[in-house]
Design a protein around this motif. Structure first.
Motif, PDB file in Angstrom:
ATOM      1  N   GLY A   9       0.785  -1.221   0.000  1.00 56.81           N
ATOM      2  CA  GLY A   9       0.000   0.000   0.000  1.00 56.81           C
ATOM      3  C   GLY A   9       0.815   1.268   0.000  1.00 56.81           C
ATOM      4  N   LEU A  10       2.140   1.160  -0.084  1.00 60.56           N
ATOM      5  CA  LEU A  10       2.962   2.374  -0.176  1.00 60.56           C
ATOM      6  C   LEU A  10       2.549   3.203  -1.386  1.00 60.56           C
ATOM      7  CD1 LEU A  10       5.296   4.178   0.740  1.00 60.56           C
ATOM      8  CD2 LEU A  10       6.866   2.659  -0.506  1.00 60.56           C
ATOM      9  N   GLY A  11       2.098   2.521  -2.454  1.00 57.91           N
ATOM     10  CA  GLY A  11       1.604   3.257  -3.613  1.00 57.91           C
ATOM     11  C   GLY A  11       0.501   4.231  -3.232  1.00 57.91           C
ATOM     12  N   THR A  12      -0.393   3.804  -2.360  1.00 60.73           N
ATOM     13  CA  THR A  12      -1.465   4.681  -1.883  1.00 60.73           C
ATOM     14  C   THR A  12      -0.901   5.860  -1.107  1.00 60.73           C
ATOM     15  OG1 THR A  12      -3.134   2.939  -1.785  1.00 60.73           O
ATOM     16  CG2 THR A  12      -3.444   4.822  -0.316  1.00 60.73           C
ATOM     17  N   GLY A  13       0.008   5.578  -0.177  1.00 59.31           N
ATOM     18  CA  GLY A  13       0.585   6.652   0.624  1.00 59.31           C
ATOM     19  C   GLY A  13       1.291   7.694  -0.223  1.00 59.31           C
ATOM     20  N   LEU A  14       2.026   7.242  -1.218  1.00 59.97           N
ATOM     21  CA  LEU A  14       2.733   8.183  -2.088  1.00 59.97           C
ATOM     22  C   LEU A  14       1.759   9.028  -2.893  1.00 59.97           C
ATOM     23  CD1 LEU A  14       5.589   5.810  -3.247  1.00 59.97           C
ATOM     24  CD2 LEU A  14       5.886   7.901  -1.901  1.00 59.97           C
ATOM     25  N   MET A  15       0.715   8.383  -3.422  1.00 55.77           N
ATOM     26  CA  MET A  15      -0.259   9.147  -4.208  1.00 55.77           C
ATOM     27  C   MET A  15      -1.082  10.096  -3.330  1.00 55.77           C
ATOM     28  SD  MET A  15      -1.557   6.490  -7.178  1.00 55.77           S
ATOM     29  CE  MET A  15      -1.751   5.004  -6.173  1.00 55.77           C
ATOM     30  N   ALA A  16      -1.226   9.745  -2.057  1.00 55.46           N
ATOM     31  CA  ALA A  16      -2.020  10.585  -1.153  1.00 55.46           C
ATOM     32  C   ALA A  16      -1.244  11.789  -0.637  1.00 55.46           C
ATOM     33  CB  ALA A  16      -2.512   9.755   0.033  1.00 55.46           C
ATOM     34  N   PHE A  17       0.034  11.590  -0.322  1.00 54.86           N
ATOM     35  CA  PHE A  17       0.778  12.609   0.417  1.00 54.86           C
ATOM     36  C   PHE A  17       1.879  13.298  -0.380  1.00 54.86           C
ATOM     37  CE2 PHE A  17      -0.934   9.701   3.621  1.00 54.86           C
ATOM     38  CZ  PHE A  17      -1.537  10.594   4.504  1.00 54.86           C
ATOM     39  N   THR A  18       2.158  12.839  -1.600  1.00 53.40           N
ATOM     40  CA  THR A  18       3.239  13.451  -2.377  1.00 53.40           C
ATOM     41  C   THR A  18       2.747  13.786  -3.786  1.00 53.40           C
ATOM     42  OG1 THR A  18       4.190  11.447  -3.409  1.00 53.40           O
ATOM     43  CG2 THR A  18       4.842  11.942  -1.136  1.00 53.40           C
TER      44      THR A  18
END
Length: 381
Positions: A252-261
């Motif tokens: 789910g790092l893909g989600t975190g990157l798309m959400a916060f960066t």
């Protein structure tokens, strides 16, 4: 005659550069006066940092970060030759190599260290980050990464969440008022060939969780927590990411990157093709040699040999693409059907134990390249 030699590493055995040198060694026995363009490759996974640093005359930086178990460890990343671009493998900080059968637990493992590497890269003045996100030990949706960047993930009592995917069910609201402002101006290119959504039967927890130590009960809990996490992101950050392709990459790092960066998903091989200038080097090629440790039908889903074939065919459409692999698996007919690869050869000489095959790798690759060279020479007569 011009040969382009652009293989990936034979993982666990030889680096991409060593494979390329072995191929050239074999070919020069037949064509000593040929023109050789050596372009070692990667697909965004292991070896990408060193390869792009070497290709652009950049340098490596070592940083002490928090590993997935929240312990201090040394990790490195690269600054490319332009001085403006960093290349980071998240596995350096948050990879599966930090855990074992006794310590793996995706309920608590964190991507915090990946965020620390990103912060350090920005401290060195970069404006762009290439982030390879394979090989993770985590299932936290990139929450730890976001926390390292300054985002606050808070429960109903305004307390910061503990690390790990197991805590995400307690998330009540997200506060990004203190997130490092530089991250908005930094372009993040997410190097991944994973297209899984965040949740569900094809999601991060169900598909990749068991590889990281998740029991069936953990998988169910982690999937529920990531769904809740996505709902809070949708409400507080106005980003609907749960079903987005690649959202489930690296736990789910893909989600975190798309959400916060300020990020964009891209195939790792496409980024490497761009930064190594493979297409420019392939102009005028007569033959292209590529390869990897193992090849099968999955190679066409973003792996190096397929990416090399597509890229070089654009600029040298008549140059046959020849693939050497340590192991040739199932259904390679689909690779031929795509009209990208022209011939695939297994390199090991005879049946042998894995340890011996690894030891013999340089010799076997050179021998196979030489034999292919003999065929080319005879056909050219």
């Amino acid at each position: 005659m011009k040969f382009v030699i652009a293989p990936d590493s034979f993982k666990g055995s030889l680096t991409a550069k060593q494979v390329a040198e072995a191929m050239k060694k074999g070919l020069t026995r037949i064509f000593p006066d040929a023109d050789y363009s050596m372009v070692p490759m990667a697909d965004g996974g292991e070896g990408t940092v060193q390869l792009l640093v070497d290709a652009t005359h950049g340098h490596l930086i070592t940083k002490t970060v928090h590993n997935p178990l929240d312990q201090l460890s040394e990790a490195y990343y690269g600054i490319l030759g332009d001085g403006q671009t960093a290349v980071i493998e998240m596995a350096q900080a948050s990879g599966i190599q930090y855990v074992n059968d006794e310590t793996h637990n995706p309920m608590i493992t964190t991507t915090y260290g990946t965020g620390e590497l990103m912060l350090d890269a920005m401290d060195h003045g970069v404006k762009k980050i290439i982030l390879g996100i394979g090989g993770s030990a985590t299932n936290d949706g990139g929450a730890g990464m976001a926390q390292a960047l300054g985002a606050k993930l808070l429960d109903s009592d305004d307390h910061e969440l503990a690390y790990g995917g197991g805590a995400l069910g307690q998330l009540d609201h997200i506060d990004i008022s203190d997130i490092d402002p530089r991250i908005k101006a930094t372009k993040v290119l997410i190097a991944s060939d994973v297209t899984n959504p965040l949740t569900g039967k094809d999601g991060a927890s169900a598909v990749f969780g068991p590889q990281k130590g998740a029991t069936p009960e953990m998988v169910k809990k982690l999937d529920s927590n990531l769904h809740h996490y996505a709902e809070i992101i949708k409400r507080d950050l106005n980003k609907d990411l749960e079903e987005k392709p690649g959202a489930g990459a690296a736990g789910g790092l893909g989600t975190g990157l798309m959400a916060f960066t300020n990020s964009t998903m891209a195939k790792g091989i496409d980024l490497v093709v761009e930064f190594t200038h493979l297409k420019e080097q392939a102009q005028g090629a007569d033959f292209v040699f590529t390869g990897e440790g193992g090849i099968d039908f999955q190679t066409k889903f973003g792996k190096t040999p397929y990416g090399v074939a597509l890229a070089t065919k654009e600029v040298a459409p008549n140059a046959p693409v020849i693939v050497l692999a340590g192991n040739v698996g199932k259904d390679i007919e689909s690779l031929y059907a795509a009209d990208a690869m022209d011939a695939i050869f297994a390199t090991p000489e005879g049946a042998k134990p894995l340890a011996q095959a690894i030891k013999d790798g340089p010799h076997d690759i050179a021998e196979t390249a030489e034999n292919v060279g003999r065929l080319i020479r005879d056909l050219e007569k």
